[in-house]
Design a protein around this motif. Structure first.
Motif, PDB file in Angstrom:
ATOM      1  N   PRO A   4       0.822  -1.227   0.000  1.00 10.55           N
ATOM      2  CA  PRO A   4       0.000   0.000   0.000  1.00 10.55           C
ATOM      3  C   PRO A   4       0.848   1.266   0.000  1.00 10.55           C
ATOM      4  CG  PRO A   4      -0.873  -1.586   1.579  1.00 10.55           C
ATOM      5  CD  PRO A   4       0.418  -2.167   1.068  1.00 10.55           C
ATOM      6  N   GLU A   5       1.982   1.248   0.676  1.00 13.47           N
ATOM      7  CA  GLU A   5       2.800   2.465   0.768  1.00 13.47           C
ATOM      8  C   GLU A   5       3.535   2.800  -0.541  1.00 13.47           C
ATOM      9  OE1 GLU A   5       3.094  -0.255   2.659  1.00 13.47           O
ATOM     10  OE2 GLU A   5       5.197  -0.819   3.002  1.00 13.47           O
ATOM     11  N   ASP A   6       3.439   1.922  -1.554  1.00 16.38           N
ATOM     12  CA  ASP A   6       4.045   2.209  -2.862  1.00 16.38           C
ATOM     13  C   ASP A   6       3.193   3.160  -3.701  1.00 16.38           C
ATOM     14  OD1 ASP A   6       6.124   0.354  -2.419  1.00 16.38           O
ATOM     15  OD2 ASP A   6       4.902  -1.294  -3.224  1.00 16.38           O
ATOM     16  N   GLU A   7       1.973   3.412  -3.267  1.00 15.06           N
ATOM     17  CA  GLU A   7       1.021   4.071  -4.165  1.00 15.06           C
ATOM     18  C   GLU A   7       1.534   5.415  -4.702  1.00 15.06           C
ATOM     19  OE1 GLU A   7      -3.593   3.778  -3.885  1.00 15.06           O
ATOM     20  OE2 GLU A   7      -3.002   5.645  -2.918  1.00 15.06           O
ATOM     21  N   ARG A   8       2.125   6.240  -3.843  1.00 15.34           N
ATOM     22  CA  ARG A   8       2.604   7.554  -4.313  1.00 15.34           C
ATOM     23  C   ARG A   8       3.665   7.393  -5.397  1.00 15.34           C
ATOM     24  NH1 ARG A   8      -0.898  10.760  -4.487  1.00 15.34           N
ATOM     25  NH2 ARG A   8       0.697  11.935  -5.568  1.00 15.34           N
ATOM     26  N   ALA A   9       4.585   6.445  -5.155  1.00 16.99           N
ATOM     27  CA  ALA A   9       5.665   6.219  -6.136  1.00 16.99           C
ATOM     28  C   ALA A   9       5.075   5.766  -7.472  1.00 16.99           C
ATOM     29  CB  ALA A   9       6.644   5.175  -5.603  1.00 16.99           C
ATOM     30  N   LEU A  10       4.019   4.979  -7.423  1.00 17.68           N
ATOM     31  CA  LEU A  10       3.407   4.494  -8.670  1.00 17.68           C
ATOM     32  C   LEU A  10       2.690   5.633  -9.406  1.00 17.68           C
ATOM     33  CD1 LEU A  10       4.336   1.817  -7.601  1.00 17.68           C
ATOM     34  CD2 LEU A  10       2.094   0.863  -8.092  1.00 17.68           C
ATOM     35  N   TYR A  11       2.025   6.507  -8.661  1.00 21.90           N
ATOM     36  CA  TYR A  11       1.424   7.693  -9.302  1.00 21.90           C
ATOM     37  C   TYR A  11       2.516   8.505 -10.018  1.00 21.90           C
ATOM     38  CZ  TYR A  11      -3.415   7.797  -7.419  1.00 21.90           C
ATOM     39  OH  TYR A  11      -4.747   7.562  -7.150  1.00 21.90           O
ATOM     40  N   GLU A  12       3.643   8.649  -9.358  1.00 18.73           N
ATOM     41  CA  GLU A  12       4.758   9.438  -9.912  1.00 18.73           C
ATOM     42  C   GLU A  12       5.295   8.782 -11.194  1.00 18.73           C
ATOM     43  OE1 GLU A  12       6.151  12.247  -8.543  1.00 18.73           O
ATOM     44  OE2 GLU A  12       7.915  12.361  -9.864  1.00 18.73           O
ATOM     45  N   ILE A  13       5.456   7.468 -11.177  1.00 17.54           N
ATOM     46  CA  ILE A  13       5.965   6.756 -12.363  1.00 17.54           C
ATOM     47  C   ILE A  13       4.964   6.901 -13.516  1.00 17.54           C
ATOM     48  CG2 ILE A  13       6.497   4.468 -13.304  1.00 17.54           C
ATOM     49  CD1 ILE A  13       7.488   3.756 -10.403  1.00 17.54           C
ATOM     50  N   CYS A  14       3.693   6.818 -13.173  1.00 23.52           N
ATOM     51  CA  CYS A  14       2.642   6.956 -14.193  1.00 23.52           C
ATOM     52  C   CYS A  14       2.763   8.311 -14.886  1.00 23.52           C
ATOM     53  CB  CYS A  14       1.285   6.790 -13.510  1.00 23.52           C
ATOM     54  SG  CYS A  14      -0.111   6.750 -14.621  1.00 23.52           S
ATOM     55  N   LEU A  15       2.992   9.361 -14.104  1.00 25.21           N
ATOM     56  CA  LEU A  15       3.134  10.705 -14.664  1.00 25.21           C
ATOM     57  C   LEU A  15       4.434  10.827 -15.465  1.00 25.21           C
ATOM     58  CD1 LEU A  15       2.013  13.638 -14.760  1.00 25.21           C
ATOM     59  CD2 LEU A  15       3.388  14.102 -12.718  1.00 25.21           C
ATOM     60  N   ARG A  16       5.503  10.258 -14.941  1.00 28.72           N
ATOM     61  CA  ARG A  16       6.819  10.397 -15.585  1.00 28.72           C
ATOM     62  C   ARG A  16       6.933   9.590 -16.874  1.00 28.72           C
ATOM     63  NH1 ARG A  16      10.695  10.766 -11.320  1.00 28.72           N
ATOM     64  NH2 ARG A  16      12.305  10.311 -12.850  1.00 28.72           N
ATOM     65  N   THR A  17       5.959   8.744 -17.151  1.00 31.20           N
ATOM     66  CA  THR A  17       5.960   7.941 -18.388  1.00 31.20           C
ATOM     67  C   THR A  17       4.679   8.160 -19.195  1.00 31.20           C
ATOM     68  OG1 THR A  17       5.006   6.063 -17.184  1.00 31.20           O
ATOM     69  CG2 THR A  17       7.407   6.117 -17.380  1.00 31.20           C
ATOM     70  N   GLY A  18       3.904   9.189 -18.818  1.00 30.92           N
ATOM     71  CA  GLY A  18       2.542   9.311 -19.321  1.00 30.92           C
ATOM     72  C   GLY A  18       2.364  10.017 -20.644  1.00 30.92           C
ATOM     73  N   ALA A  19       3.451  10.499 -21.260  1.00 28.63           N
ATOM     74  CA  ALA A  19       3.343  11.160 -22.565  1.00 28.63           C
ATOM     75  C   ALA A  19       3.935  10.212 -23.613  1.00 28.63           C
ATOM     76  CB  ALA A  19       4.077  12.494 -22.553  1.00 28.63           C
ATOM     77  N   SER A  20       3.169   9.219 -24.020  1.00 35.70           N
ATOM     78  CA  SER A  20       3.656   8.199 -24.969  1.00 35.70           C
ATOM     79  C   SER A  20       4.979   7.598 -24.509  1.00 35.70           C
ATOM     80  CB  SER A  20       3.815   8.794 -26.373  1.00 35.70           C
ATOM     81  OG  SER A  20       2.580   9.283 -26.822  1.00 35.70           O
ATOM     82  N   GLY A  21       5.077   7.327 -23.222  1.00 33.97           N
ATOM     83  CA  GLY A  21       6.283   6.713 -22.663  1.00 33.97           C
ATOM     84  C   GLY A  21       7.279   7.718 -22.110  1.00 33.97           C
ATOM     85  N   GLU A  22       7.060   9.015 -22.416  1.00 34.83           N
ATOM     86  CA  GLU A  22       7.969  10.063 -21.930  1.00 34.83           C
ATOM     87  C   GLU A  22       7.320  10.816 -20.774  1.00 34.83           C
ATOM     88  OE1 GLU A  22      11.062  10.473 -23.411  1.00 34.83           O
ATOM     89  OE2 GLU A  22      10.526   8.751 -24.674  1.00 34.83           O
ATOM     90  N   ASP A  23       8.103  11.706 -20.161  1.00 31.53           N
ATOM     91  CA  ASP A  23       7.650  12.445 -18.983  1.00 31.53           C
ATOM     92  C   ASP A  23       6.484  13.381 -19.318  1.00 31.53           C
ATOM     93  OD1 ASP A  23       7.390  13.837 -16.629  1.00 31.53           O
ATOM     94  OD2 ASP A  23       9.533  14.219 -16.390  1.00 31.53           O
ATOM     95  N   ALA A  24       5.375  13.215 -18.612  1.00 33.69           N
ATOM     96  CA  ALA A  24       4.188  14.046 -18.859  1.00 33.69           C
ATOM     97  C   ALA A  24       4.024  15.143 -17.808  1.00 33.69           C
ATOM     98  CB  ALA A  24       2.941  13.168 -18.895  1.00 33.69           C
ATOM     99  N   THR A  25       5.035  15.351 -16.971  1.00 33.09           N
ATOM    100  CA  THR A  25       4.908  16.308 -15.867  1.00 33.09           C
ATOM    101  C   THR A  25       4.468  17.689 -16.353  1.00 33.09           C
ATOM    102  OG1 THR A  25       6.650  15.124 -14.703  1.00 33.09           O
ATOM    103  CG2 THR A  25       6.127  17.317 -13.896  1.00 33.09           C
TER     104      THR A  25
END
Ligand SMILES: CC(C)(COP(=O)(O)OP(=O)(O)OC[C@H]1O[C@@H](n2cnc3c(N)ncnc32)[C@H](O)[C@@H]1OP(=O)(O)O)[C@@H](O)C(=O)NCCC(=O)NCCS
Length: 199
Positions: free
Chosen positions: A10-31
């Protein structure tokens, strides 16, 4: 330490949200694309970690969690569970009309308020689905394959051996990876496609 694969906590959730954002632009950083950094994770991470944690695996190295695969065995049942147990609170956190119409944030908030149902022909033949994202430091080292194999093993434990995923046509690298991993195109949209395989 060599990266290792383990079940999500459960404590991984924040890190997973962050990875999702950092890979969210067709695999590139969507920040830079989203004024609210949580929106992508609210759709593509949160419900999986909360509702299907036994089919969520992460890759971790000495600097922390750097990749994940998230899956569900029964897409239709998952859509219904989200409607009961996930979307109501997320809709309250992210009301419609806050961001300009047709902005990237508005597009995601509309998905939260009116999530599309996966088409029946896909879920009939390939009931499971997945999302996989690795930060650059974990990419190209075999961890995508290992994460997928962990998920397939988990799904076999549920008696499921057919899976689909959605990928943007712009994400050529991911499409190459999925083809190499045995997925073929089963449905094409204007900007994305559904790929699927049995195992
Ligand atoms: C796409 C992604 C999941 C692939 O994971 P990865 O760890 O980089 O891939 P791996 O190193 O495990 O590669 C597995 C196999 O696929 C092959 N492969 C990887 N990318 C490929 C490509 N673009 N074209 C052809 N083959 C490819 C590898 O050569 C390897 O082959 P082998 O095991 O038979 O030797 C990862 O790069 C990633 O997370 N990218 C950013 C986020 C993203 O785009 N996610 C998908 C959103 S739909």
């Amino acid at each position: 330490m060599e990266p290792r694969i383990r079940a999500v906590r459960p404590e991984d959730e924040r890190a997973l949200y962050e990875i999702c954002l950092r890979t969210g632009a067709s695999g590139e950083d969507a920040t830079a694309m989203y004024r609210d950094p949580d929106l992508l994770g609210e759709i593509y991470v949160g419900p999986y970690v909360r509702l299907a944690p036994s089919l969520a695996f992460v890759g971790e190295d000495e600097d922390g969690v750097a990749g994940y695969v998230l899956g569900v065995p029964d897409t239709r049942a998952f859509e219904k569970a989200c409607e009961r147990e996930w979307w109501p609170a997320v809709r309250a956190r992210h009301p419609l009309g806050v961001y300009p119409a047709r902005s990237p944030e508005d597009h995601l908030i509309r998905l939260i308020h009116d999530p599309p149902e996966t088409s029946e022909d896909v879920v009939e033949r390939y009931p499971a689905h997945l999302h996989i994202d690795l930060l650059p430091r974990l990419q190209g080292r075999g961890y995508g394959r290992r994460l997928l194999e962990s998920l397939f093993d988990g799904l076999l434990g549920f008696g499921v051996s057919a899976i689909h995923l959605g990928v943007g046509l712009a994400n050529e690298r991911a499409i190459g990876f999925y083809e190499r991993m045995g997925f073929t195109v089963v449905h094409r949209y204007a900007e994305s496609q559904i790929m699927a395989r049995t195992f």
